[in-house]
Design a protein around this motif. Sequence first.
Motif, PDB file in Angstrom:
ATOM      1  N   PHE A  55      14.165  42.195  38.851  1.00  0.00           N
ATOM      2  CA  PHE A  55      14.429  43.546  39.346  1.00  0.00           C
ATOM      3  C   PHE A  55      14.581  43.499  40.859  1.00  0.00           C
ATOM      4  CE2 PHE A  55      12.492  47.510  41.110  1.00  0.00           C
ATOM      5  CZ  PHE A  55      13.571  48.345  40.839  1.00  0.00           C
ATOM      6  N   THR A  56      15.761  43.853  41.334  1.00  0.00           N
ATOM      7  CA  THR A  56      16.021  43.888  42.767  1.00  0.00           C
ATOM      8  C   THR A  56      15.777  45.291  43.282  1.00  0.00           C
ATOM      9  OG1 THR A  56      17.683  42.137  42.570  1.00  0.00           O
ATOM     10  CG2 THR A  56      17.711  43.460  44.592  1.00  0.00           C
ATOM     11  N   LEU A  57      14.969  45.400  44.294  1.00  0.00           N
ATOM     12  CA  LEU A  57      14.651  46.698  44.870  1.00  0.00           C
ATOM     13  C   LEU A  57      15.898  47.265  45.522  1.00  0.00           C
ATOM     14  CD1 LEU A  57      12.093  48.456  45.134  1.00  0.00           C
ATOM     15  CD2 LEU A  57      11.743  47.466  47.397  1.00  0.00           C
ATOM     16  N   PRO A  58      16.381  48.435  45.074  1.00  0.00           N
ATOM     17  CA  PRO A  58      17.612  49.010  45.625  1.00  0.00           C
ATOM     18  C   PRO A  58      17.547  49.165  47.141  1.00  0.00           C
ATOM     19  CG  PRO A  58      16.943  50.197  43.654  1.00  0.00           C
ATOM     20  CD  PRO A  58      15.830  49.255  43.989  1.00  0.00           C
ATOM     21  N   GLY A  59      18.609  48.723  47.805  1.00  0.00           N
ATOM     22  CA  GLY A  59      18.687  48.855  49.247  1.00  0.00           C
ATOM     23  C   GLY A  59      17.862  47.839  50.008  1.00  0.00           C
ATOM     24  N   LYS A  60      17.204  46.945  49.294  1.00  0.00           N
ATOM     25  CA  LYS A  60      16.356  45.945  49.940  1.00  0.00           C
ATOM     26  C   LYS A  60      16.771  44.554  49.469  1.00  0.00           C
ATOM     27  CE  LYS A  60      13.472  49.195  51.515  1.00  0.00           C
ATOM     28  NZ  LYS A  60      13.215  49.488  52.938  1.00  0.00           N
ATOM     29  N   PHE A 103      15.084  42.228  48.348  1.00  0.00           N
ATOM     30  CA  PHE A 103      13.800  41.821  47.798  1.00  0.00           C
ATOM     31  C   PHE A 103      13.836  42.032  46.295  1.00  0.00           C
ATOM     32  CE2 PHE A 103       9.243  41.924  46.972  1.00  0.00           C
ATOM     33  CZ  PHE A 103       8.787  40.929  47.807  1.00  0.00           C
ATOM     34  N   TYR A 104      13.296  41.087  45.556  1.00  0.00           N
ATOM     35  CA  TYR A 104      13.345  41.208  44.107  1.00  0.00           C
ATOM     36  C   TYR A 104      12.040  40.732  43.474  1.00  0.00           C
ATOM     37  CZ  TYR A 104      14.467  36.218  44.423  1.00  0.00           C
ATOM     38  OH  TYR A 104      14.431  34.877  44.711  1.00  0.00           O
ATOM     39  N   TYR A 105      11.819  41.191  42.225  1.00  0.00           N
ATOM     40  CA  TYR A 105      10.642  40.824  41.446  1.00  0.00           C
ATOM     41  C   TYR A 105      11.115  40.127  40.181  1.00  0.00           C
ATOM     42  CZ  TYR A 105       8.347  44.225  44.496  1.00  0.00           C
ATOM     43  OH  TYR A 105       7.874  44.906  45.589  1.00  0.00           O
ATOM     44  N   THR A 106      10.377  39.123  39.755  1.00  0.00           N
ATOM     45  CA  THR A 106      10.794  38.327  38.605  1.00  0.00           C
ATOM     46  C   THR A 106       9.779  38.430  37.470  1.00  0.00           C
ATOM     47  OG1 THR A 106       9.707  36.357  39.497  1.00  0.00           O
ATOM     48  CG2 THR A 106      12.017  36.689  40.096  1.00  0.00           C
ATOM     49  N   ASP A 107      10.164  37.874  36.334  1.00  0.00           N
ATOM     50  CA  ASP A 107       9.295  37.769  35.152  1.00  0.00           C
ATOM     51  C   ASP A 107       8.851  39.131  34.634  1.00  0.00           C
ATOM     52  OD1 ASP A 107       9.380  34.944  35.309  1.00  0.00           O
ATOM     53  OD2 ASP A 107       7.760  34.959  36.792  1.00  0.00           O
ATOM     54  N   LEU A 108       9.750  40.092  34.685  1.00  0.00           N
ATOM     55  CA  LEU A 108       9.424  41.425  34.186  1.00  0.00           C
ATOM     56  C   LEU A 108      10.001  41.621  32.788  1.00  0.00           C
ATOM     57  CD1 LEU A 108      10.197  43.581  37.369  1.00  0.00           C
ATOM     58  CD2 LEU A 108       8.023  42.570  36.659  1.00  0.00           C
ATOM     59  N   PRO A 109       9.278  42.327  31.916  1.00  0.00           N
ATOM     60  CA  PRO A 109       9.820  42.646  30.597  1.00  0.00           C
ATOM     61  C   PRO A 109      10.858  43.762  30.724  1.00  0.00           C
ATOM     62  CG  PRO A 109       7.721  43.728  30.877  1.00  0.00           C
ATOM     63  CD  PRO A 109       7.919  42.878  32.105  1.00  0.00           C
ATOM     64  N   PRO A 110      11.732  43.938  29.743  1.00  0.00           N
ATOM     65  CA  PRO A 110      12.693  45.047  29.794  1.00  0.00           C
ATOM     66  C   PRO A 110      11.957  46.396  29.833  1.00  0.00           C
ATOM     67  CG  PRO A 110      13.319  43.459  28.102  1.00  0.00           C
ATOM     68  CD  PRO A 110      11.936  43.093  28.553  1.00  0.00           C
ATOM     69  N   PHE A 111      12.472  47.327  30.658  1.00  0.00           N
ATOM     70  CA  PHE A 111      11.818  48.624  30.753  1.00  0.00           C
ATOM     71  C   PHE A 111      12.812  49.701  31.148  1.00  0.00           C
ATOM     72  CE2 PHE A 111      11.513  46.685  34.944  1.00  0.00           C
ATOM     73  CZ  PHE A 111      11.741  47.717  35.844  1.00  0.00           C
ATOM     74  N   THR A 160       5.122  46.577  39.103  1.00  0.00           N
ATOM     75  CA  THR A 160       5.494  45.298  38.495  1.00  0.00           C
ATOM     76  C   THR A 160       4.305  44.661  37.784  1.00  0.00           C
ATOM     77  OG1 THR A 160       5.017  43.981  40.489  1.00  0.00           O
ATOM     78  CG2 THR A 160       7.209  44.940  40.305  1.00  0.00           C
ATOM     79  N   VAL A 161       3.121  44.774  38.395  1.00  0.00           N
ATOM     80  CA  VAL A 161       1.923  44.188  37.767  1.00  0.00           C
ATOM     81  C   VAL A 161       1.585  44.942  36.481  1.00  0.00           C
ATOM     82  CG1 VAL A 161      -0.524  43.684  38.074  1.00  0.00           C
ATOM     83  CG2 VAL A 161       1.052  43.390  39.998  1.00  0.00           C
ATOM     84  N   GLY A 162       1.673  46.275  36.538  1.00  0.00           N
ATOM     85  CA  GLY A 162       1.321  47.081  35.370  1.00  0.00           C
ATOM     86  C   GLY A 162       2.287  46.907  34.217  1.00  0.00           C
ATOM     87  N   ILE A 163       3.582  46.803  34.514  1.00  0.00           N
ATOM     88  CA  ILE A 163       4.568  46.664  33.439  1.00  0.00           C
ATOM     89  C   ILE A 163       4.401  45.314  32.744  1.00  0.00           C
ATOM     90  CG2 ILE A 163       6.517  45.603  34.677  1.00  0.00           C
ATOM     91  CD1 ILE A 163       6.851  48.678  32.429  1.00  0.00           C
TER      92      ILE A 163
END
Length: 527
Positions: free
Chosen positions: A51-56, A58-66, A114-117
């Motif tokens: 998930f890439t943070l819009p306008g940034k 910066f991205y997060y990895t290893d996330l489930p579909p949501f 991201t941690v909660g999902i």
Amino acid sequence: MKNLVFTLFFTALTFIPLMGASADEWHKKFSGLNLPGVTIDEVTVISDSVFTLPGKNFYYTDLPPFLRVLLTSRPTDESAIGIEIWLPLSGWNGRFMGTGNGGGAGSINVWPLTVGIQRGFAIANTDMGTSPGVNEIVNYPEKWKDFGYRATHEMTVIGKVITTCFYNQTPSYSYFVGCSTGGQQALMEAQRYPEDYDGILAGAPANNRTHLHTQFLWNHMVANQDPECRFTHEQLNRIKELVLKTNVGKDGGAPEDNFLTDPRTAIINYEELTSFLSEKQIEVLKKIYQGPVNPVTGQRIYSPAPLGSELYGGGIDEQQEYTFTQHHFYPFFWTWGKEYDFSRFDFNKDMDKIDETLAPILNANNPDLTPFNNHGGKLLMYTGTNDAIVPFQDAMYYYERVVEHQGSLEETQRFFRYFIIPGMGHCGGGPGLNECAHTAAINVPLDKEHDMVTALMNWVEHDMVPEQIIVTRYHENPEQGIKMQRPVFPYPLFPKYTGGDYTLPSSYRAVERERANIPVPDAIYLK
């Protein structure tokens, strides 16, 4: 009671199958809910694990579909509260979690989402209504209320409604997790909206907001009153080393520690500082360790930062810098205007003005948690002994006031327990133990022995009372494994080193230490 609001909203709704509806259909569905003042701004399916943070950049990895839901709530004409809700497309654990922000907020705090999902929660966060920035809402008192308490409640109510609509099922339990400003949000929820959550985790709570920021101002003004009084980084490091040399191993910690377990008992020998500090600098240091007081009446306004925290996140080194003021002086700008010269602040008469203006809406100092207890709620609070931004002493004194109101420590601990983390900085970091809570527990096992969220869930759902938490510190490179672990216990119990390998939890046992024994603010500064 907690399901009544959902019954009112959803008795007439026709459920769209979870995987059979597009983001556009869900946008339409959510927009058709009876949510006054709420605009559904965007609904998207995030199917990639990145998930890439819009306008940034910066991205997060290893996330489930949501499903990602962005909305704006306008409970007043001034309000524009941004809220973001993430809903797992599969593997939902049946629970809703609200999460906290930091500082003056102004944007969504994506990290806890991201941690909660990853843990299966339907999870929400809010910008607290202070966008585009906390210093830009000087003339908007309704936005101050949003920041103080309303935005978190709006996020909670709306988040539960959206979650129930999406899954056609009300959450079985609701939790709130936050640190710093998020800790303020946590205690504000427990005090003002006791039925919003079943379990609350409050870290380093900035709940005594107006007086906390007065401490920031006190330290900044004292440290900058004369260019010759400013400390170099090297001087502060020597101060810290002398504090540790004098006190380490005498407060229950191990002799090998480079942090204090219980700074309340620490002392500093100012004579040892004369070799590298001037007389003016030593007088400044004494004022900083004293903390803010009313210069006319002598009444204490707030607690000082603990000994040993001089160089860690928000310590003296940072508070000498002007950038610190830009982020932390907004209560003064809200009270006196954007052009206010904070160097003119009068710690006698001006304290009354800022409290009159902001304390009723920003401060979560009410010790009466009886409604939250009656709701069946459980509350865990934690702070670090190396936190120079929100000193643990203030949380300790809040806890003691709750105990007084409940009538005994035993009655309080039936629903509210407080853990003090040796050597942890502000919400994590610091030279000591630092991984045990939701915002930091990425490497630790997600069980009730090591993770505070799991411990809270077990307390709420299975009546398993948390008697200890094993707190972890990893090497700088987590792949190198654990550097040390230590048990922490509900206050007034502290870990005491008993011998052996100081990095192992088996080398410590619980010992009750003196309660309170801290600089106590005057009652007029606990509004």
